[in-house]
Design a protein around this motif. Structure first.
Motif, PDB file in Angstrom:
ATOM      1  N   SER A 180      -3.878   0.051  48.313  1.00 43.39           N
ATOM      2  CA  SER A 180      -2.425   0.074  48.165  1.00 43.39           C
ATOM      3  C   SER A 180      -1.745  -1.181  48.688  1.00 43.39           C
ATOM      4  O   SER A 180      -1.496  -1.322  49.891  1.00 43.39           O
ATOM      5  CB  SER A 180      -1.798   1.299  48.845  1.00 43.39           C
ATOM      6  N   THR A 240       1.352  -1.915  47.944  1.00 51.15           N
ATOM      7  CA  THR A 240       2.698  -1.503  48.344  1.00 51.15           C
ATOM      8  C   THR A 240       2.689  -0.937  49.755  1.00 51.15           C
ATOM      9  O   THR A 240       3.568  -1.237  50.567  1.00 51.15           O
ATOM     10  CB  THR A 240       3.250  -0.441  47.368  1.00 51.15           C
ATOM     11  N   GLY A 241       1.694  -0.122  50.066  1.00 52.24           N
ATOM     12  CA  GLY A 241       1.578   0.425  51.407  1.00 52.24           C
ATOM     13  C   GLY A 241       1.437  -0.668  52.453  1.00 52.24           C
ATOM     14  O   GLY A 241       2.078  -0.619  53.510  1.00 52.24           O
ATOM     15  N   VAL A 260       4.805  -2.374  52.933  1.00 51.98           N
ATOM     16  CA  VAL A 260       5.733  -1.557  53.724  1.00 51.98           C
ATOM     17  C   VAL A 260       5.444  -1.721  55.212  1.00 51.98           C
ATOM     18  O   VAL A 260       6.346  -1.954  56.029  1.00 51.98           O
ATOM     19  CB  VAL A 260       5.628  -0.071  53.318  1.00 51.98           C
ATOM     20  N   LEU A 312       9.593   4.367  49.824  1.00 49.46           N
ATOM     21  CA  LEU A 312       9.175   2.997  50.107  1.00 49.46           C
ATOM     22  C   LEU A 312       9.617   2.513  51.483  1.00 49.46           C
ATOM     23  O   LEU A 312       9.165   1.475  51.956  1.00 49.46           O
ATOM     24  CB  LEU A 312       9.715   2.047  49.027  1.00 49.46           C
ATOM     25  N   VAL A 327       3.146   6.199  53.992  1.00 45.68           N
ATOM     26  CA  VAL A 327       2.021   5.310  53.701  1.00 45.68           C
ATOM     27  C   VAL A 327       0.782   5.752  54.471  1.00 45.68           C
ATOM     28  O   VAL A 327      -0.323   5.831  53.918  1.00 45.68           O
ATOM     29  CB  VAL A 327       2.366   3.853  54.062  1.00 45.68           C
ATOM     30  N   PRO A 357       4.052   5.467  47.862  1.00 49.46           N
ATOM     31  CA  PRO A 357       3.494   4.289  48.532  1.00 49.46           C
ATOM     32  C   PRO A 357       2.310   4.650  49.413  1.00 49.46           C
ATOM     33  O   PRO A 357       2.351   5.625  50.160  1.00 49.46           O
ATOM     34  CB  PRO A 357       4.669   3.759  49.371  1.00 49.46           C
TER      35      PRO A 357
END
Length: 267
Positions: free
Chosen positions: A22, A24-25, A28, A97, A103, A150
């Motif tokens: 991930s 996106t994780g 973040v 998000l 996450v 996420p």
């Protein structure tokens, strides 16, 4: 944002976009640690640099994008679920998000799945994109939608989706890469349009925004070029177990940091 806030996330994006961990994780959590506020431009930046990384796929697999019209039909079918759910769930996705805790739990759950996925789907009979049916493309597209949470991992969800449809690890990974191109291209265009349509900024602000977007995209692109082939080789030889272990450890660390009053808690 400053130039460090541009380059570090771009490097993270390039390294993680194609791994089942991930991107996106990681962005973040990195934003939380670096103290990067989640304003509208930061959200836009994180989408645009994902497209920068994904364009590395077009360069590395250039000939595959000219194989046949059928190739594009499969990609269009595969992105339909993401388009539908993305429009319907955008506001809820934006809220998620902002949460490192979301996450963390997604990391752990996804990590447990990756520990066993090689054993679950160990009899593939499709080793090339040209053998993927339209229905299979659609099914993989639905798996990709799981990454709207996420920490789930777009590449991980779509690769596991492909393997569940009897694609080999390599074929599933490559189709996941291809599917990312129209998915992120569409998401980037929409976010760019929304941001600058509703924005009220000076010429200087606009110039800085464009500079940061271009630098971030370029860094993510170059790093992704180096990461893709290494990932395919590793995946063919070792499978997903190490990625599962990494995700579980990372998720537990984030949860500990969150509940011990670390800065992650303030995001």
């Amino acid at each position: 944002m400053n130039i460090i806030h541009v380059i570090v996330p771009a490097i993270i994006e390039g390294l993680t976009e194609f791994l089942p961990v991930s991107s996106t994780g990681h962005l973040v959590v990195a934003s939380a640690i670096m103290g990067i506020g989640k304003d509208e431009f930061v959200k836009l930046f994180e989408i645009v640099i994902q497209l920068g990384a994904i364009l590395a796929v077009v360069v590395l697999y250039f000939k595959r994008f000219f194989r046949s019209i059928d190739f594009y039909v499969k990609l269009v079918i595969g992105v339909i679920p993401a388009v539908i759910f993305g429009v319907l769930l955008k506001k809820k996705i934006d809220i998620l998000l902002e949460s490192p805790l979301v996450v963390a739990f997604a990391f752990v759950i996804g990590g447990v799945i990756l520990l066993f996925v090689d054993e679950w789907f160990n009899k593939p009979n499709i080793d090339d994109e040209k053998d993927i049916t339209y229905l299979t493309s659609l099914k993989i597209g639905f798996f990709q939608c799981l990454a709207m949470v996420p920490g789930v991992s777009r590449s991980g969800a779509s690769i596991v989706g492909g393997m569940s449809q009897k694609l080999s690890r390599k074929a599933a990974a490559e189709f996941s890469f291809f599917l990312a191109v129209p998915t992120m291209f569409g998401a980037t265009l929409k976010d760019l349009y929304d941001f600058y349509k509703h924005g009220n900024m000076t010429a200087a602000d606009l110039q800085q925004d464009i500079k940061f977007l271009l630098i971030g995209s370029a860094v993510a692109f170059v790093v992704a070029l180096l990461a893709i082939k290494s990932f395919i080789t590793f995946l063919e030889q070792k499978g997903f177990k190490l990625f599962g272990i990494y995700r579980i450890i990372a998720g537990i660390v984030i949860i500990i940091l969150y509940y011990t009053g670390n800065a992650l808690h303030t995001v």
